[in-house]
Design a protein around this motif. Sequence first.
Motif, PDB file in Angstrom:
ATOM      1  N   VAL A  52       0.707  -3.891   5.958  1.00 24.47           N
ATOM      2  CA  VAL A  52       1.684  -4.448   5.023  1.00 24.47           C
ATOM      3  C   VAL A  52       1.666  -3.676   3.705  1.00 24.47           C
ATOM      4  CG1 VAL A  52       1.606  -6.785   5.984  1.00 24.47           C
ATOM      5  CG2 VAL A  52      -0.011  -6.127   4.166  1.00 24.47           C
ATOM      6  N   THR A  53       2.729  -3.889   2.949  1.00 21.25           N
ATOM      7  CA  THR A  53       2.813  -3.414   1.576  1.00 21.25           C
ATOM      8  C   THR A  53       3.487  -4.511   0.770  1.00 21.25           C
ATOM      9  OG1 THR A  53       3.475  -1.553   0.166  1.00 21.25           O
ATOM     10  CG2 THR A  53       5.063  -2.296   1.814  1.00 21.25           C
ATOM     11  N   GLY A  54       3.462  -4.391  -0.549  1.00 24.09           N
ATOM     12  CA  GLY A  54       4.122  -5.420  -1.337  1.00 24.09           C
ATOM     13  C   GLY A  54       3.498  -5.597  -2.698  1.00 24.09           C
ATOM     14  N   LEU A  55       3.488  -6.843  -3.172  1.00 20.45           N
ATOM     15  CA  LEU A  55       3.045  -7.149  -4.517  1.00 20.45           C
ATOM     16  C   LEU A  55       1.669  -7.804  -4.504  1.00 20.45           C
ATOM     17  CD1 LEU A  55       6.343  -8.732  -5.915  1.00 20.45           C
ATOM     18  CD2 LEU A  55       5.656  -6.338  -5.948  1.00 20.45           C
ATOM     19  N   SER A  56       0.718  -7.138  -5.092  1.00 19.98           N
ATOM     20  CA  SER A  56      -0.568  -7.738  -5.446  1.00 19.98           C
ATOM     21  C   SER A  56      -0.994  -7.034  -6.728  1.00 19.98           C
ATOM     22  CB  SER A  56      -1.596  -7.592  -4.328  1.00 19.98           C
ATOM     23  OG  SER A  56      -2.053  -6.261  -4.226  1.00 19.98           O
ATOM     24  N   TYR A  57      -1.969  -7.581  -7.422  1.00 20.09           N
ATOM     25  CA  TYR A  57      -2.144  -7.149  -8.803  1.00 20.09           C
ATOM     26  C   TYR A  57      -3.554  -6.691  -9.155  1.00 20.09           C
ATOM     27  CZ  TYR A  57       2.383  -9.281  -8.793  1.00 20.09           C
ATOM     28  OH  TYR A  57       3.699  -9.580  -8.486  1.00 20.09           O
ATOM     29  N   LYS A  58      -4.423  -6.614  -8.148  1.00 15.59           N
ATOM     30  CA  LYS A  58      -5.788  -6.118  -8.378  1.00 15.59           C
ATOM     31  C   LYS A  58      -6.155  -5.176  -7.244  1.00 15.59           C
ATOM     32  CE  LYS A  58      -6.936 -10.493 -10.615  1.00 15.59           C
ATOM     33  NZ  LYS A  58      -7.753 -11.732 -10.541  1.00 15.59           N
ATOM     34  N   LEU A  89       4.929  -3.166   7.596  1.00 19.54           N
ATOM     35  CA  LEU A  89       5.313  -1.765   7.729  1.00 19.54           C
ATOM     36  C   LEU A  89       5.602  -1.455   9.192  1.00 19.54           C
ATOM     37  CD1 LEU A  89       2.801  -0.094   5.271  1.00 19.54           C
ATOM     38  CD2 LEU A  89       5.271  -0.362   4.982  1.00 19.54           C
ATOM     39  N   PRO A  90       6.749  -0.857   9.484  1.00 22.94           N
ATOM     40  CA  PRO A  90       7.103  -0.553  10.871  1.00 22.94           C
ATOM     41  C   PRO A  90       6.259   0.585  11.434  1.00 22.94           C
ATOM     42  CG  PRO A  90       8.744   0.338   9.370  1.00 22.94           C
ATOM     43  CD  PRO A  90       7.800  -0.474   8.539  1.00 22.94           C
ATOM     44  N   ASP A  91       6.306   0.724  12.742  1.00 24.78           N
ATOM     45  CA  ASP A  91       5.458   1.704  13.432  1.00 24.78           C
ATOM     46  C   ASP A  91       5.715   3.135  12.969  1.00 24.78           C
ATOM     47  OD1 ASP A  91       4.368  -0.359  14.844  1.00 24.78           O
ATOM     48  OD2 ASP A  91       5.506  -0.005  16.677  1.00 24.78           O
ATOM     49  N   PHE A  92       6.960   3.458  12.598  1.00 22.97           N
ATOM     50  CA  PHE A  92       7.234   4.853  12.252  1.00 22.97           C
ATOM     51  C   PHE A  92       6.534   5.280  10.962  1.00 22.97           C
ATOM     52  CE2 PHE A  92      10.594   3.104   9.546  1.00 22.97           C
ATOM     53  CZ  PHE A  92      10.706   4.018   8.518  1.00 22.97           C
ATOM     54  N   LEU A  93       5.993   4.296  10.213  1.00 23.47           N
ATOM     55  CA  LEU A  93       5.242   4.617   8.998  1.00 23.47           C
ATOM     56  C   LEU A  93       3.731   4.572   9.209  1.00 23.47           C
ATOM     57  CD1 LEU A  93       7.418   2.723   6.374  1.00 23.47           C
ATOM     58  CD2 LEU A  93       7.209   5.201   6.639  1.00 23.47           C
ATOM     59  N   ASP A  94       3.300   4.406  10.459  1.00 22.06           N
ATOM     60  CA  ASP A  94       1.857   4.380  10.739  1.00 22.06           C
ATOM     61  C   ASP A  94       1.190   5.646  10.214  1.00 22.06           C
ATOM     62  OD1 ASP A  94       2.044   1.947  11.944  1.00 22.06           O
ATOM     63  OD2 ASP A  94       1.719   2.655  13.995  1.00 22.06           O
ATOM     64  N   GLY A  95       0.132   5.455   9.455  1.00 27.14           N
ATOM     65  CA  GLY A  95      -0.627   6.595   8.955  1.00 27.14           C
ATOM     66  C   GLY A  95      -0.114   7.180   7.667  1.00 27.14           C
ATOM     67  N   TYR A  96       1.034   6.727   7.189  1.00 24.33           N
ATOM     68  CA  TYR A  96       1.592   7.274   5.956  1.00 24.33           C
ATOM     69  C   TYR A  96       1.289   6.366   4.767  1.00 24.33           C
ATOM     70  CZ  TYR A  96       4.308  10.173   9.150  1.00 24.33           C
ATOM     71  OH  TYR A  96       4.680  11.042  10.130  1.00 24.33           O
ATOM     72  N   PRO A  97       1.008   6.933   3.603  1.00 22.88           N
ATOM     73  CA  PRO A  97       0.800   6.102   2.410  1.00 22.88           C
ATOM     74  C   PRO A  97       2.109   5.408   2.039  1.00 22.88           C
ATOM     75  CG  PRO A  97       0.972   8.413   1.794  1.00 22.88           C
ATOM     76  CD  PRO A  97       0.936   8.375   3.293  1.00 22.88           C
ATOM     77  N   PHE A  98       2.019   4.145   1.607  1.00 23.34           N
ATOM     78  CA  PHE A  98       3.254   3.426   1.294  1.00 23.34           C
ATOM     79  C   PHE A  98       3.054   2.429   0.159  1.00 23.34           C
ATOM     80  CE2 PHE A  98       7.167   1.152   1.709  1.00 23.34           C
ATOM     81  CZ  PHE A  98       8.046   2.090   2.221  1.00 23.34           C
ATOM     82  N   PRO A  99       3.070   2.916  -1.093  1.00 28.82           N
ATOM     83  CA  PRO A  99       3.032   2.008  -2.245  1.00 28.82           C
ATOM     84  C   PRO A  99       4.400   1.334  -2.401  1.00 28.82           C
ATOM     85  CG  PRO A  99       3.255   4.276  -2.980  1.00 28.82           C
ATOM     86  CD  PRO A  99       3.085   4.331  -1.494  1.00 28.82           C
ATOM     87  N   GLY A 100       4.521   0.141  -1.848  1.00 32.56           N
ATOM     88  CA  GLY A 100       5.829  -0.501  -1.744  1.00 32.56           C
ATOM     89  C   GLY A 100       6.455  -0.869  -3.064  1.00 32.56           C
ATOM     90  N   GLU A 101       5.655  -1.281  -4.045  1.00 31.65           N
ATOM     91  CA  GLU A 101       6.221  -1.778  -5.303  1.00 31.65           C
ATOM     92  C   GLU A 101       7.091  -0.738  -6.010  1.00 31.65           C
ATOM     93  OE1 GLU A 101       6.487  -2.702  -9.580  1.00 31.65           O
ATOM     94  OE2 GLU A 101       5.529  -0.982  -8.617  1.00 31.65           O
ATOM     95  N   PRO A 102       6.629   0.493  -6.236  1.00 26.89           N
ATOM     96  CA  PRO A 102       7.496   1.458  -6.915  1.00 26.89           C
ATOM     97  C   PRO A 102       8.694   1.878  -6.069  1.00 26.89           C
ATOM     98  CG  PRO A 102       5.488   2.536  -6.180  1.00 26.89           C
ATOM     99  CD  PRO A 102       5.284   1.063  -5.987  1.00 26.89           C
ATOM    100  N   LEU A 103       8.520   1.918  -4.751  1.00 30.35           N
ATOM    101  CA  LEU A 103       9.647   2.287  -3.889  1.00 30.35           C
ATOM    102  C   LEU A 103      10.704   1.184  -3.895  1.00 30.35           C
ATOM    103  CD1 LEU A 103       7.679   3.897  -0.934  1.00 30.35           C
ATOM    104  CD2 LEU A 103       8.864   5.046  -2.817  1.00 30.35           C
ATOM    105  N   GLY A 104      10.256  -0.069  -3.923  1.00 28.19           N
ATOM    106  CA  GLY A 104      11.204  -1.171  -4.070  1.00 28.19           C
ATOM    107  C   GLY A 104      11.895  -1.127  -5.417  1.00 28.19           C
ATOM    108  N   CYS A 105      11.151  -0.748  -6.455  1.00 25.98           N
ATOM    109  CA  CYS A 105      11.725  -0.616  -7.792  1.00 25.98           C
ATOM    110  C   CYS A 105      12.828   0.429  -7.808  1.00 25.98           C
ATOM    111  CB  CYS A 105      10.619  -0.262  -8.780  1.00 25.98           C
ATOM    112  SG  CYS A 105      11.136  -0.223 -10.503  1.00 25.98           S
ATOM    113  N   VAL A 106      12.582   1.565  -7.158  1.00 24.53           N
ATOM    114  CA  VAL A 106      13.590   2.632  -7.082  1.00 24.53           C
ATOM    115  C   VAL A 106      14.865   2.126  -6.405  1.00 24.53           C
ATOM    116  CG1 VAL A 106      14.131   4.824  -5.936  1.00 24.53           C
ATOM    117  CG2 VAL A 106      11.977   4.563  -7.173  1.00 24.53           C
TER     118      VAL A 106
END
Length: 335
Positions: free
Chosen positions: A100-106, A122-139
């Motif tokens: 998963v990715t999303g919002l946490s604060y620590k 996170l779907p299977d096609f993103l397996d193994g890839y870094p995914f900081p969701g918060e900034p990408l959602g912000c974009v």
Amino acid sequence: MTRKLQKLPENPYQAAGYQAAIIEAPQQFGITQETLPEPGEGEVRVTIEGCGVCASTIPVWEGRDWFDYPREAGAPGHEGWGVIDAVGKGVQGFAKRERVTGLSYKAYATHDIARAEDLVKLPDFLDGYPFPGEPLGCVMNIFSRSAIKKGQTVAVVGCGFMGLLLIQLAKSAGAKVIGISRREFSLEEAANAGADHTIKLDDHYKIIEEVKKITGGNFCERVIEATGIEWPLNLSIELTAERGKLIVAGYHQDGMRTINVQMLNWRGIDMISAHERDSKNYVKGIKEAIEAIRYRHMDPFPYFTHTYSLEDIEKAYQLLTNRPDGFIKALILNQ
């Protein structure tokens, strides 16, 4: 996706307790060992694979007057992703071992607690890839608020991590893009991201004349300011066409701003603050980011230029503050 992606190795970290970085004093991180918390009702615990380092947290790192120290363990890490390892009561739709990715604060830590409603699988096609969701959602939220249409001219003022992704998205929407940034390296990356023109952010009136020439005197239907600094914000007003939209994506957090309201009024400019505070909008943006990557409208992975361990987090902040050539965004990885 514009470049071959590099997969991360699996994170084997297992422990009864957990480690977290803690800002003990201005510009001083330490590592603390904490008791592993149990998720409460509606919460899950995540084994953190990594966390992005956000420019908005520079003030707490630098030690501005309004912060107290030490900070809470793991703060201000808010760009984490990882694997669920415990599920609290009442949680539906999430299970152990889901990524998963999303919002946490620590999330400058090996584990963090998050509300299930603030997470995205996170779907299977993103397996193994870094995914900081918060900034990408912000974009994605900034892009949505910009309402960019095919054939428009868009200026992106500030070509860091967010600015470069917004250039990609604007081009995917069929816009003509002008990238404006201080560093030559950033301008090169803006061109690689698809910018039709690049201009150095140095001379206020020279920039105005260049944009005026590019646009035949009409200026830009959309201008996205992504610096968080007063001068480029006022420059952005002058680059915006009549009845155009100025989207404030930069995080202005160091005091009052004096802006050119006369020109805002005269040109009938819509000035939009694209920052969100409702977590539901962030979750929506993260889901849209996943789809934008799936359909190759956006490729953030080449912009994760530096990676560090928790123990070396100070190096990440030094780079974020100094921004040498080659640096776009740092990630803290637990491996």
